[in-house]
Design an enzyme around this catalytic site. Sequence first.
Site, mmCIF file in Angstrom:
data_model
loop_
_atom_site.group_PDB
_atom_site.id
_atom_site.type_symbol
_atom_site.label_atom_id
_atom_site.label_comp_id
_atom_site.label_asym_id
_atom_site.label_seq_id
_atom_site.Cartn_x
_atom_site.Cartn_y
_atom_site.Cartn_z
ATOM 1 N N PHE A 44 2.067 0.196 -2.553
ATOM 2 C CA PHE A 44 2.171 0.373 -4.005
ATOM 3 C C PHE A 44 3.316 1.300 -4.413
ATOM 4 O O PHE A 44 3.158 2.120 -5.305
ATOM 5 C CB PHE A 44 0.856 0.884 -4.606
ATOM 6 C CG PHE A 44 -0.392 0.316 -4.010
ATOM 7 C CD1 PHE A 44 -0.489 -1.031 -3.683
ATOM 8 C CD2 PHE A 44 -1.492 1.115 -3.756
ATOM 9 C CE1 PHE A 44 -1.645 -1.565 -3.126
ATOM 10 C CE2 PHE A 44 -2.654 0.596 -3.202
ATOM 11 C CZ PHE A 44 -2.724 -0.742 -2.885
ATOM 12 N N HIS A 45 4.500 1.148 -3.805
ATOM 13 C CA HIS A 45 5.640 2.001 -4.136
ATOM 14 C C HIS A 45 6.866 1.197 -4.591
ATOM 15 O O HIS A 45 7.974 1.453 -4.122
ATOM 16 C CB HIS A 45 6.036 2.848 -2.924
ATOM 17 C CG HIS A 45 4.994 3.801 -2.463
ATOM 18 N ND1 HIS A 45 5.035 4.410 -1.211
ATOM 19 C CD2 HIS A 45 3.873 4.269 -3.061
ATOM 20 C CE1 HIS A 45 3.997 5.195 -1.069
ATOM 21 N NE2 HIS A 45 3.270 5.138 -2.174
ATOM 22 N N PRO A 46 6.752 0.241 -5.495
ATOM 23 C CA PRO A 46 7.942 -0.523 -5.892
ATOM 24 C C PRO A 46 8.922 0.341 -6.680
ATOM 25 O O PRO A 46 8.533 1.102 -7.570
ATOM 26 C CB PRO A 46 7.366 -1.643 -6.763
ATOM 27 C CG PRO A 46 6.100 -1.076 -7.313
ATOM 28 C CD PRO A 46 5.552 -0.204 -6.222
#
Length: 535
Positions: free
Chosen positions: A469-471
């Site tokens: 979850f680190h875009p």
Amino acid sequence: MTDNVFDFIVAGAGSAGCVLANRLSADGRYRVAVVEAGSRDNWIWFHIPVGYLFAIGNPRADWMFSTEAELGLNGRVLAYPRGRVIGGSSAINAMIYMRGQRGDYDGWRDMGLPGWGWDDVLPVFKKHEDHYLGASEFHGAGGEWRVDRPRTRWEILDSFIEAAAQSGIPRTDDFNRGDNEGCGYFQVNQKNGRRWSAARGFLRPALKRPNVTLITGATIDRVTFEGKRATGLVIRDEGGERTLTARREVILSAGAVGSPLVLERSGIGDADRLRRIGVEVVAHRPGVGENLQDHLQIRPVFKVSGVPTLNTEYRSLWKRMRMGIDYALFRRGPLTMAPSQLGAFTRSSPGYATPNLQFHVQPLSLDKFGEDMHPFNAFTVSVCNLRPASRGSVHCRSRTLDDKPVIAPNYLKAEEDRRVAVEAIRWARRVTAAPALARYSPEEYRPGAHLVEDAELAKVAGDISTTIFHPVGTARMGPAGDPLAVTDARLRVQGVEGLRVVDASVMPTITSGNTNSPTIMIAEKASAMILEDAR
């Protein structure tokens, strides 16, 4: 002024938007509107730390995005969680306080982005920090962004720290001094055992001011222009479509997925792509939506015996009751747990000057979040490549506002990423085989100890990996003359006036760790620049 006219309009009340709302309204000179598609955070699971288990994958809290079928993941489609509530992803994320490495920011500076080196951003991090140990050379106190110690410990995690040291990863008590090499418990964005989101830290105080307007339940359609100057924002809510007017600037803070979509619907992007979806071109910026980077986590699981883990503790009704009582009375125990409690940073191979692997170690195991934990005691040694070489994209599927975006991260496309994935699995095995864990008889449940060849491990990495979850990176900063840059060093959208992007999408390269606090820093720094330019 009318109800729809403001000095600044902030599109998105996520991590960055909350900071902007606070800072731009602080002296009372400017009228600020913050537009959020989600709702207020009036649900208990936004505040109890373990509530991420109920928020992720729930349309009350999550945009419910998904990727395209990923070739590098052997054709799998991944859920792609993004917060849809005030506070954005800081309301549903892992709560891990992580800045990244000195070299991340010095690298931005060396790309021709003055003011973004480590020595420049460290004071910005400290300005809004409220660290539980107080002020020091590397930490601040009294700010809005609370950093606390974890409130639960597990024997299996303490033993992992010892095993990591035996494997060459030293102990550390702080990952946030510019060099995050080592193994230790994460510091977390919590206060007194409750999640401390950007909404709690920054937005709620701002909403007490008469010059701040929060609009929730409103989807952002597009930016309006007079010629090349941004003049406002078209939004849609239960009352229909309406236009907000910005006397000074429109600031997109819709995140690495949302901001490039708004840009494209507004006519800023690759001209051919825009014409194909029926959008009139305002500025040809082919980098919009490109350069997507994300941390892909590989999740090896090891069965253990003779030591408790959450898998079996949670199955006991009595122990669940005890967990609830412990939290209600003392704000401690498993209900305060972040998704990962223990971290470790190391190099996948000697060729890397700084750590390029991050471990998230958990005293539990499951096939994927949202499903039940396994019925046996186990722990997970999740590990990700901090600096992926693969690049993906986010684009509008059509001009229709309700259409889901095309998210194509291109995980493991680069040969280097596949090689690092193999090395990461081997590292997880190396630490787990260290003497400190031998008394628990660890047994590799997944991917399986029978897989030993590089080709086998590269393939299985695609089978057991998922996003952490680190875009970032889809409206990246770049110097003048960079044809693929979307924003400049002051986060102004190149080719137009009166429009900035302030969120994780402006990162030219991903930071070496969890990305939420770097996003908070970006918004803090941007706020100062916006106010300076407004004089």
